[in-house]
Design a protein around this motif. Sequence first.
Motif, PDB file in Angstrom:
ATOM      1  N   UNK A  95       0.821  -1.212   0.000  1.00 12.10           N
ATOM      2  CA  UNK A  95       0.000   0.000   0.000  1.00 12.10           C
ATOM      3  C   UNK A  95       0.855   1.262   0.000  1.00 12.10           C
ATOM      4  N   UNK A  96       1.858   1.311   0.862  1.00 14.25           N
ATOM      5  CA  UNK A  96       2.717   2.498   0.904  1.00 14.25           C
ATOM      6  C   UNK A  96       3.435   2.712  -0.427  1.00 14.25           C
ATOM      7  N   UNK A  97       3.918   1.631  -1.042  1.00 19.74           N
ATOM      8  CA  UNK A  97       4.674   1.804  -2.278  1.00 19.74           C
ATOM      9  C   UNK A  97       3.765   2.242  -3.421  1.00 19.74           C
ATOM     10  N   UNK A  98       2.485   1.895  -3.308  1.00 19.55           N
ATOM     11  CA  UNK A  98       1.557   2.264  -4.377  1.00 19.55           C
ATOM     12  C   UNK A  98       1.041   3.690  -4.217  1.00 19.55           C
ATOM     13  N   UNK A  99       0.778   4.103  -2.973  1.00 14.10           N
ATOM     14  CA  UNK A  99       0.101   5.386  -2.779  1.00 14.10           C
ATOM     15  C   UNK A  99       0.910   6.419  -2.015  1.00 14.10           C
ATOM     16  N   UNK A 100       2.106   6.066  -1.551  1.00 15.86           N
ATOM     17  CA  UNK A 100       2.874   7.008  -0.741  1.00 15.86           C
ATOM     18  C   UNK A 100       2.389   7.015   0.699  1.00 15.86           C
ATOM     19  N   UNK A 101       3.127   7.700   1.556  1.00 12.69           N
ATOM     20  CA  UNK A 101       2.785   7.655   2.979  1.00 12.69           C
ATOM     21  C   UNK A 101       1.406   8.240   3.249  1.00 12.69           C
ATOM     22  N   UNK A 102       1.196   9.461   2.824  1.00 16.33           N
ATOM     23  CA  UNK A 102      -0.096  10.098   3.097  1.00 16.33           C
ATOM     24  C   UNK A 102      -1.224   9.434   2.322  1.00 16.33           C
ATOM     25  N   UNK A 103      -0.921   8.936   1.148  1.00 19.07           N
ATOM     26  CA  UNK A 103      -1.952   8.327   0.319  1.00 19.07           C
ATOM     27  C   UNK A 103      -2.433   6.985   0.832  1.00 19.07           C
ATOM     28  N   UNK A 104      -1.621   6.348   1.641  1.00 26.07           N
ATOM     29  CA  UNK A 104      -2.002   5.045   2.194  1.00 26.07           C
ATOM     30  C   UNK A 104      -2.888   5.231   3.425  1.00 26.07           C
ATOM     31  N   UNK A 105      -3.866   4.365   3.589  1.00 25.92           N
ATOM     32  CA  UNK A 105      -4.721   4.439   4.780  1.00 25.92           C
ATOM     33  C   UNK A 105      -4.609   3.143   5.570  1.00 25.92           C
TER      34      UNK A 105
END
Lengths: 205, 205
Positions: free
Chosen positions: B27-37
């Motif tokens: 998830x982090x690698x796909x959406x970035x830190x803030x983008x991940x929930x």
Amino acid sequence: MPDGVEKKPSRIQQRNRRRILDAALDVFSKHGYRGATLDQIAEAAGLSKPNILYYFDGKEEIHVTLLNQLMETWLDPLVTLDPDGDPLREILGYVQRKLDMARDLPRESRLFAGEILQGAPRMAPHLVSGLQPLFDEKCAVIKAWMDRGALADVDPRHLIFSIWATTQHYADFDAQVRVLLREDARCHDGAGQYLQTLFTRLLTP
Amino acid sequence: MPDGVEKKPSRIQQRNRRRILDAALDVFSKHGYRGATLDQIAEAAGLSKPNILYYFDGKEEIHVTLLNQLMETWLDPLVTLDPDGDPLREILGYVQRKLDMARDLPRESRLFAGEILQGAPRMAPHLVSGLQPLFDEKCAVIKAWMDRGALADVDPRHLIFSIWATTQHYADFDAQVRVLLREDARCHDGAGQYLQTLFTRLLTP
DNA sequence: TCGTGCCTTTACCAAATGGTAAAATTTGCC
DNA sequence: GGCAAATTTTACCATTTGGTAAAGGCACGA
């Protein structure tokens, strides 16, 4: 008045839209799309949030507008590559222009990198319609140079990738570069010299 | 029981922590830190959100744990660079290992890239304490090789940057590479051959 | 088998965030 | 100046999100 043509925007419109886009470039490039908030953009632009939304339909439209504008600037150095010029000089000139862009427009470089890194969710169409044809065209130009022996024979596609990678690295991985070079002020010149050497040795027949 | 030493985690602890970290890497690698929930991570891990927070203190701790683990894997190929080996062979082997990593661990590469791209907010200490000493050490090794004429003379720092940039490019800018190469399955081999040529021509004395 | 401690779920919450309605203000033109 | 249109502000709202409290379930050793 011609049909479907919007009248030119007022001076205020122009000024505020530019302010917003500049602020948004700052914020988006620093925090990524999801990490950026309208409040941050509004504050950086010196406007209120609802006022931002008076000029743009929403967060996404701001981002897309930025990406569209960027595309032109970004491809320009590649467009300039002249099939009739001296091959090695053309390539080295391209490398230098890309490196200068990394220094002068790091926010743009990072905005672009962030978008691609996340799978180009808002940019895939542009890649296919804008970048791909140009890429293919310039690959053919380079291939022709190699075929007539003016450049050493390597895969033009990977050549272009390596030019992009090495030059943009200095903008996109700036935080790392700064730590490792200890903020060396002469970094840019050093990189320029190194990259000129790199591609000269690769491509000299 | 020794002071300050935690008892070994149960089998369930081990299994669930690993699941969570794997899901979080996705998830982090796909959406970035803030983008991940946390919800996304929880769903990917097959656990409930409060259950996730039973194993980790919060979103940030998950991210930091991931980054810490990654650091070791990431530096390993550089650690392996042997001062007593054949210089050119060592460098080319390093290039190949990094390229293989980009293919085999693209999520890790993108997680790292995203963190650096945003200024390394959660990783700056690691860069200074972990990467910088290793970088300096290996630069000295390369410099020594050049001084004794075993490699052509270039700036070792920029040499390493260009290796990182060119190899990681294939993982980090995958979305772009795929469009431009039209999903070419032989991409990796092509890149490998190209990069071997690139650095051979640069470094052969 | 029974209880103790580890694990999981249910039901929440406060803050942040993208966005809206409409009133108030300013601008530009006659 | 006066008025219509453009611009800006004030006051909101619904949803999402990171995080918590506490009750319930489960495993495992005595």
